[in-house]
Design a protein around this motif. Sequence first.
Motif, PDB file in Angstrom:
ATOM      1  N   THR A  37     -17.947  -6.203   4.271  1.00 59.23           N
ATOM      2  CA  THR A  37     -19.006  -6.813   3.466  1.00 59.23           C
ATOM      3  C   THR A  37     -18.506  -7.039   2.040  1.00 59.23           C
ATOM      4  N   PRO A  38     -18.136  -8.254   1.685  1.00 59.52           N
ATOM      5  CA  PRO A  38     -17.617  -8.518   0.334  1.00 59.52           C
ATOM      6  C   PRO A  38     -18.632  -8.135  -0.747  1.00 59.52           C
ATOM      7  N   GLY A  39     -18.119  -7.487  -1.793  1.00 57.51           N
ATOM      8  CA  GLY A  39     -18.952  -7.130  -2.941  1.00 57.51           C
ATOM      9  C   GLY A  39     -19.750  -5.851  -2.763  1.00 57.51           C
ATOM     10  N   MET A  40     -19.737  -5.304  -1.584  1.00 54.43           N
ATOM     11  CA  MET A  40     -20.567  -4.115  -1.335  1.00 54.43           C
ATOM     12  C   MET A  40     -20.065  -2.905  -2.112  1.00 54.43           C
ATOM     13  N   VAL A  41     -18.738  -2.767  -2.203  1.00 59.79           N
ATOM     14  CA  VAL A  41     -18.195  -1.582  -2.863  1.00 59.79           C
ATOM     15  C   VAL A  41     -18.557  -1.553  -4.344  1.00 59.79           C
ATOM     16  N   GLU A  42     -18.637  -2.740  -4.995  1.00 65.54           N
ATOM     17  CA  GLU A  42     -19.007  -2.771  -6.410  1.00 65.54           C
ATOM     18  C   GLU A  42     -20.446  -2.304  -6.606  1.00 65.54           C
ATOM     19  N   GLY A  43     -21.333  -2.722  -5.709  1.00 65.88           N
ATOM     20  CA  GLY A  43     -22.713  -2.270  -5.797  1.00 65.88           C
ATOM     21  C   GLY A  43     -22.840  -0.770  -5.558  1.00 65.88           C
ATOM     22  N   LEU A  44     -22.042  -0.273  -4.613  1.00 69.48           N
ATOM     23  CA  LEU A  44     -22.067   1.164  -4.342  1.00 69.48           C
ATOM     24  C   LEU A  44     -21.572   1.973  -5.542  1.00 69.48           C
ATOM     25  N   LYS A  45     -20.570   1.458  -6.238  1.00 74.50           N
ATOM     26  CA  LYS A  45     -20.057   2.173  -7.411  1.00 74.50           C
ATOM     27  C   LYS A  45     -21.131   2.285  -8.482  1.00 74.50           C
ATOM     28  N   GLU A  46     -21.900   1.244  -8.663  1.00 75.84           N
ATOM     29  CA  GLU A  46     -22.999   1.310  -9.625  1.00 75.84           C
ATOM     30  C   GLU A  46     -24.043   2.336  -9.188  1.00 75.84           C
ATOM     31  N   PHE A  47     -24.303   2.357  -7.881  1.00 72.60           N
ATOM     32  CA  PHE A  47     -25.263   3.325  -7.357  1.00 72.60           C
ATOM     33  C   PHE A  47     -24.753   4.750  -7.528  1.00 72.60           C
TER      34      PHE A  47
END
Length: 530
Positions: A37-47
Motif C-alpha cells: 500500500t503506497p504511502g501507508m508507512v508515512e501515515g503510520l509514522k505520524e500515528f
Amino acid sequence: MAAERVETVLPALDWKHPDYEPIIQERMRRLQTIRSTPGMVEGLKEFYKENPAQFITDWGVTSDPRNADVGLPVTVPFVLFPKQAEFIDWLVERWKGREDGLVEKSRDMGLSWLCVSIAATLWLFNPGIVIGFGSRKEEYVDRIGDPKSLFWKLREFINNLPIEFQPSGWNADKHAPFMRVLNPENGAAIVGEAGDNIGRGNRTAIYFKDESAFYERPDAIDAALSQTSNCKIDVSTPNGSGNPFYRKRFGGKLKVFVFDWRDDPRKDEAWYQRQCETLEPHVVAQEIDRNYEASVINAFVPGPLVDDAMRRGPTQVEAIGRLRVGVDPARFGNDKFAVTIRRGRLVLKIEETQKLDSIQGATWVKSLLDPYGEMPGQIAVDEIGVGAGVVDQLRGWYGDTVVGVNSSLRMDGDAGSEFRGLIATKTMYYNMRALMWGEMREWLAGASMPMDHELKAELTAPRYSYRGGSLILESKDDMKARGVKSPNRADSLALTFADPREPQQILSHPVFGAAAHAQIGRKPASRAGY
C-alpha cells in the motif's frame, strides 16, 4: 497535522503460557499490507509518533535468555501488559510537561526493555531529540555483546524493527558505536554515561537514571543533571531510607509511578511465595516488596518500630517525669540545628532551623522551652564544634541541667577507670553516639512521636557495623558520602538519652550516666519512659 493519540490496543496473550506465533503471523500480515500500500508507512509514522506504546506493541521485540529454559524463543515480540502501556503514556506526559519523575519498581518488571524501547521510539519519530541513559557502572550502560547492558537492548530493539521503520541508511556498526546511537535520518541521538560522569554530556530532552538509589554520589549527579535536562526520570528498586531516591519518592514534589509485582500478569501469589522461599528476606524486601527500611541488612533502627511509634497516639503512652531536651547544633553550612523535647514516652516537639551561631542557637532553644514554664530534667547538647558555645550559653540560664555530650567518645579507655565496669551492655557499644541510639531504639518500642516521613527517614537511615567487637553507628560524614543527609532531628532525639541519672545510686556523670545505668540492669517497666 499530528495524529491524535488513541488508547493502546493490546493483543490477547496467556501471560503464564505465552504463544507468540499468532502475534508473529499478525505482524507478517500487517507488514505485507504496508508493503503493498503506497504511502501507508508515512501515515503510520505520524500515528506512532503520537502513540508510542502502540508502536512498541505492534513492532517491538524483547529478549530474555531464560526463555530457552522453557522452550521459547529468546527474542520475542514485546507485547506490553497494561501497566507497561500506562507507564509509556505517563512518561510522555512528563517529557511534554518538561518535568521530572520517579519510577519505583519491583524486580523483573521489564523496565530496562521498556525504557530503551520508548527511547528508541521517540528517537525514531522526533527529529533532533537527544535522550540520555545513566547508571552507576559503565557495564550496565554499554558493553558490546553483553545482553545485560542497556545499549545492547537498544541496538537489539532497533535492529529487529522492519526496515520500513528503521532510519533511512541505518547501519548499526556505523550509527551505534559505544555509548551512542545516532539517527542518520533526523539527527536524533541516544547517549550513555556512567558513574561520576553522569550529567556531564549533552543536553537531553529525557534522561533515564537507571537504579539511581544505588549511586555513590547521587547529590553531585543530581546537581550536574539539573543543568542538562528538564525531564529526569529516576528508576530504581529501594536501597534503604534517607538517600536522595527515598527523599524524592516521599517528598511530594515529583510525579511517582509504581511498578508492583502484582501489576505483572506473569506473576501470582505462588510466584511470590517461591521468591520468599529462595531469597534472603532483605532481598525480598528490596527487590519485590519495595520496602525501604527492610531493604538493607544493617539498618540500626527497624522501620516497623518507627511506624508503630508514629501511629501510637499521645494518650496511649505515659508522659511522666521532667522534660528531656536534646540539642544537635549545626556542624556545617547546610546542616540543620535540631532540638527535641520529650516527656517520658511522649515526644512533645522536634524542631530544626538553620544558619545560627552559638548565641542565636542557644536563644532559640530557650524560646522553645519557655512555654513549658519549668526547669528541664536535662538539656543534652552535642558539644563538638559550635555546640561548645551553645553549652556555655545555656548553662547561664539552666545551670547544671545542661550537659555537654561528646558523641564520639569511646566507651572503653576514654571513659575513665571508674566507668569501665559499668559501660558494657548486652551489645557493647563503641562510642557514646551508638549507646544513645541504642537507648533510643529500646525506648521507641513504647513511645509516641509525630507522624513525619522525613523523621522516619532520619531514624532508619543510619547503618551499623562492628569495630573490635563493639557496635558502631555510621558517622554523619559516611552517610553524606552515600547521599544521605545528616540525621539532625534523629540525633537530637537520641541526645535525650545521654544521661538518664537513674537510679540515684549511680554516679551522675554528665556523659556516662546512661551507660552506667544500662549495666546495673534494664529499666523497670514503671520507669521505662525516662
